[in-house]
Design a protein around this motif. Sequence first.
Motif, PDB file in Angstrom:
ATOM      1  N   ALA A  88      64.081  26.458  55.260  1.00 27.53           N
ATOM      2  CA  ALA A  88      62.813  25.837  54.860  1.00 27.53           C
ATOM      3  C   ALA A  88      62.880  24.329  55.045  1.00 27.53           C
ATOM      4  O   ALA A  88      61.937  23.705  55.563  1.00 27.53           O
ATOM      5  CB  ALA A  88      62.491  26.189  53.414  1.00 27.53           C
ATOM      6  N   GLU A  89      63.986  23.720  54.640  1.00 26.60           N
ATOM      7  CA  GLU A  89      64.112  22.271  54.790  1.00 26.60           C
ATOM      8  C   GLU A  89      64.125  21.879  56.261  1.00 26.60           C
ATOM      9  O   GLU A  89      63.531  20.871  56.649  1.00 26.60           O
ATOM     10  CB  GLU A  89      65.384  21.771  54.105  1.00 26.60           C
ATOM     11  CG  GLU A  89      65.507  20.256  54.116  1.00 26.60           C
ATOM     12  CD  GLU A  89      66.587  19.728  53.196  1.00 26.60           C
ATOM     13  OE1 GLU A  89      67.017  18.575  53.412  1.00 26.60           O
ATOM     14  OE2 GLU A  89      66.993  20.455  52.259  1.00 26.60           O
ATOM     15  N   SER A  90      64.773  22.684  57.101  1.00 25.72           N
ATOM     16  CA  SER A  90      64.800  22.405  58.525  1.00 25.72           C
ATOM     17  C   SER A  90      63.384  22.433  59.110  1.00 25.72           C
ATOM     18  O   SER A  90      62.988  21.532  59.853  1.00 25.72           O
ATOM     19  CB  SER A  90      65.679  23.434  59.239  1.00 25.72           C
ATOM     20  OG  SER A  90      65.649  23.246  60.638  1.00 25.72           O
ATOM     21  N   ALA A  91      62.622  23.465  58.763  1.00 22.70           N
ATOM     22  CA  ALA A  91      61.255  23.581  59.283  1.00 22.70           C
ATOM     23  C   ALA A  91      60.400  22.399  58.855  1.00 22.70           C
ATOM     24  O   ALA A  91      59.639  21.836  59.657  1.00 22.70           O
ATOM     25  CB  ALA A  91      60.631  24.889  58.806  1.00 22.70           C
ATOM     26  N   LEU A  92      60.524  21.995  57.603  1.00 23.90           N
ATOM     27  CA  LEU A  92      59.710  20.891  57.093  1.00 23.90           C
ATOM     28  C   LEU A  92      60.148  19.555  57.683  1.00 23.90           C
ATOM     29  O   LEU A  92      59.329  18.645  57.873  1.00 23.90           O
ATOM     30  CB  LEU A  92      59.766  20.865  55.572  1.00 23.90           C
ATOM     31  CG  LEU A  92      59.091  22.072  54.896  1.00 23.90           C
ATOM     32  CD1 LEU A  92      59.351  22.073  53.396  1.00 23.90           C
ATOM     33  CD2 LEU A  92      57.592  22.076  55.173  1.00 23.90           C
ATOM     34  N   ARG A  93      61.438  19.418  57.989  1.00 23.31           N
ATOM     35  CA  ARG A  93      61.902  18.200  58.664  1.00 23.31           C
ATOM     36  C   ARG A  93      61.256  18.076  60.037  1.00 23.31           C
ATOM     37  O   ARG A  93      60.801  16.994  60.433  1.00 23.31           O
ATOM     38  CB  ARG A  93      63.425  18.237  58.822  1.00 23.31           C
ATOM     39  CG  ARG A  93      64.211  17.843  57.583  1.00 23.31           C
ATOM     40  CD  ARG A  93      65.680  17.747  57.941  1.00 23.31           C
ATOM     41  NE  ARG A  93      66.496  17.342  56.805  1.00 23.31           N
ATOM     42  CZ  ARG A  93      67.799  17.062  56.885  1.00 23.31           C
ATOM     43  NH1 ARG A  93      68.412  17.145  58.061  1.00 23.31           N
ATOM     44  NH2 ARG A  93      68.471  16.707  55.820  1.00 23.31           N
ATOM     45  N   HIS A  94      61.225  19.181  60.778  1.00 21.55           N
ATOM     46  CA  HIS A  94      60.587  19.157  62.094  1.00 21.55           C
ATOM     47  C   HIS A  94      59.103  18.829  61.960  1.00 21.55           C
ATOM     48  O   HIS A  94      58.542  18.070  62.766  1.00 21.55           O
ATOM     49  CB  HIS A  94      60.756  20.512  62.785  1.00 21.55           C
ATOM     50  CG  HIS A  94      62.143  20.782  63.291  1.00 21.55           C
ATOM     51  ND1 HIS A  94      62.734  20.028  64.274  1.00 21.55           N
ATOM     52  CD2 HIS A  94      63.054  21.738  62.960  1.00 21.55           C
ATOM     53  CE1 HIS A  94      63.949  20.502  64.528  1.00 21.55           C
ATOM     54  NE2 HIS A  94      64.160  21.538  63.736  1.00 21.55           N
ATOM     55  N   ALA A  95      58.467  19.389  60.940  1.00 23.18           N
ATOM     56  CA  ALA A  95      57.042  19.125  60.726  1.00 23.18           C
ATOM     57  C   ALA A  95      56.807  17.647  60.440  1.00 23.18           C
ATOM     58  O   ALA A  95      55.818  17.060  60.914  1.00 23.18           O
ATOM     59  CB  ALA A  95      56.512  19.979  59.583  1.00 23.18           C
ATOM     60  N   ARG A  96      57.711  17.032  59.693  1.00 27.56           N
ATOM     61  CA  ARG A  96      57.530  15.612  59.366  1.00 27.56           C
ATOM     62  C   ARG A  96      57.610  14.734  60.612  1.00 27.56           C
ATOM     63  O   ARG A  96      56.966  13.684  60.680  1.00 27.56           O
ATOM     64  CB  ARG A  96      58.567  15.181  58.327  1.00 27.56           C
ATOM     65  CG  ARG A  96      58.224  15.670  56.916  1.00 27.56           C
ATOM     66  CD  ARG A  96      59.060  14.972  55.864  1.00 27.56           C
ATOM     67  NE  ARG A  96      60.435  15.453  55.862  1.00 27.56           N
ATOM     68  CZ  ARG A  96      60.860  16.495  55.140  1.00 27.56           C
ATOM     69  NH1 ARG A  96      60.006  17.181  54.382  1.00 27.56           N
ATOM     70  NH2 ARG A  96      62.131  16.856  55.174  1.00 27.56           N
ATOM     71  N   LEU A  97      58.391  15.159  61.609  1.00 27.58           N
ATOM     72  CA  LEU A  97      58.441  14.394  62.856  1.00 27.58           C
ATOM     73  C   LEU A  97      57.085  14.401  63.548  1.00 27.58           C
ATOM     74  O   LEU A  97      56.650  13.381  64.091  1.00 27.58           O
ATOM     75  CB  LEU A  97      59.514  14.985  63.790  1.00 27.58           C
ATOM     76  CG  LEU A  97      60.967  14.822  63.353  1.00 27.58           C
ATOM     77  CD1 LEU A  97      61.888  15.572  64.314  1.00 27.58           C
ATOM     78  CD2 LEU A  97      61.351  13.350  63.290  1.00 27.58           C
ATOM     79  N   LEU A  98      56.406  15.541  63.532  1.00 25.16           N
ATOM     80  CA  LEU A  98      55.069  15.606  64.116  1.00 25.16           C
ATOM     81  C   LEU A  98      54.065  14.840  63.267  1.00 25.16           C
ATOM     82  O   LEU A  98      53.184  14.152  63.795  1.00 25.16           O
ATOM     83  CB  LEU A  98      54.628  17.065  64.263  1.00 25.16           C
ATOM     84  CG  LEU A  98      55.310  17.878  65.366  1.00 25.16           C
ATOM     85  CD1 LEU A  98      54.821  19.319  65.338  1.00 25.16           C
ATOM     86  CD2 LEU A  98      55.049  17.265  66.741  1.00 25.16           C
ATOM     87  N   GLU A  99      54.184  14.974  61.951  1.00 25.71           N
ATOM     88  CA  GLU A  99      53.276  14.235  61.060  1.00 25.71           C
ATOM     89  C   GLU A  99      53.410  12.731  61.279  1.00 25.71           C
ATOM     90  O   GLU A  99      52.408  12.000  61.268  1.00 25.71           O
ATOM     91  CB  GLU A  99      53.589  14.604  59.610  1.00 25.71           C
ATOM     92  CG  GLU A  99      53.257  16.047  59.257  1.00 25.71           C
ATOM     93  CD  GLU A  99      53.878  16.477  57.935  1.00 25.71           C
ATOM     94  OE1 GLU A  99      53.579  17.593  57.492  1.00 25.71           O
ATOM     95  OE2 GLU A  99      54.674  15.695  57.363  1.00 25.71           O
ATOM     96  N   LYS A 100      54.639  12.281  61.486  1.00 25.44           N
ATOM     97  CA  LYS A 100      54.876  10.853  61.729  1.00 25.44           C
ATOM     98  C   LYS A 100      54.189  10.396  63.010  1.00 25.44           C
ATOM     99  O   LYS A 100      53.803   9.225  63.142  1.00 25.44           O
ATOM    100  CB  LYS A 100      56.384  10.599  61.813  1.00 25.44           C
ATOM    101  CG  LYS A 100      56.771   9.130  61.908  1.00 25.44           C
ATOM    102  CD  LYS A 100      58.280   8.972  61.911  1.00 25.44           C
ATOM    103  CE  LYS A 100      58.680   7.507  62.053  1.00 25.44           C
ATOM    104  NZ  LYS A 100      60.162   7.349  62.087  1.00 25.44           N
ATOM    105  N   ALA A 101      54.024  11.343  63.947  1.00 23.59           N
ATOM    106  CA  ALA A 101      53.346  11.040  65.211  1.00 23.59           C
ATOM    107  C   ALA A 101      51.841  11.252  65.108  1.00 23.59           C
ATOM    108  O   ALA A 101      51.129  11.206  66.114  1.00 23.59           O
ATOM    109  CB  ALA A 101      53.924  11.908  66.327  1.00 23.59           C
TER     110      ALA A 101
END
Length: 349
Positions: free
Chosen positions: A148-161
């Motif tokens: 779950a933490e891995s998935a949300l980390r990847h999502a935050r990279l897109l959110e940052k963009a």
Amino acid sequence: MTKRVNCGGVAIGGGARVSIQSMTNTDTRDVEATAAQIRCLAAAGCDIVRVSVYDEACAKAVRTLVEQSPVPLVADIHFDYTLALQAVENGISKLRINPGNIGGQDRVRAVADCAKAHHVPIRIGVNSGSVEKELLNQYGRPCAEAMAESALRHARLLEKAGFDDIVLSAKASNVRETVEVNRTLARLCDYPLHIGVTEAGLPGSGTVKSAIAIGALLMEGIGDTVRVSLSGDPIGEPAAALEILRALSLRRGVDIIACPTCGRTCIDVAAIAEKVTRATRDWDLPLRVAVMGCVVNGPGEAREADIGVAGAKDGFALFRRGQAPVPMRGDPAQALLEALNAMKEAAAR
């Protein structure tokens, strides 16, 4: 409720019906073979089909595949962000990519900007075998919390963009871990979730694992799109997914109940049920059909169905909901199919 994204006209999340996915296993560069398999998967019940895009020839093939496909296509991409850009430019409806493995934030932003410009959602996929080493060291194993933490980390990279048209997918080969990680994600975010058991195995055991995990999550209201992942020919995947959705009344169709048979059985229950199943497999009608072998439990079950048969010593009885049973001789399967076809014709009028 999760937010909604649009995959080439198929809504995912936000209360939309649960969609069925599968993935081709042909060489994507072989456009003819891949297009043929996409059509077969669509005919079997897929709403969305994913293809591997692992080099520039695959990315180039996307345009023709999109033009020939009856359903939206997803490009599965790892490591090379330029393939994502090419797939989007060539008309793909959705990307499956992990932002953390395509390079720095500049590359993530390039993909995010391209996807946003073309209204293409991005699915982030984390499997138990792809959790980052840092998280494995932290948690000791690829547990639900780590995925779950891995998935949300990847999502935050897109959110940052500046991109949030996201679908999350977190799968394990273990049924309990699959259920738990999706419960965790459903609690922590409102992104639509693609659910399923990864590397479930062969049809049979893999189907059972998938049905347990997918069914458990859907009964809790978790999951917006599903894949039953089975080894071998993918054509069996959408059929299995459709059966799961129908069992949960999330898709319409003919529900056939049949007794397990015993020494009292007077008709060939399995053969009758098989004939009716084949004949009605593609029907979009919410009908319940009972095939019962004897007069013990048969009449009660058949009476509760829309239509049914119960075996007897000298033939069988045909049951229609709300009507008295009709004693009959001959072929029970034929009697059922004639009655079902009459119902189908009446529903079409």
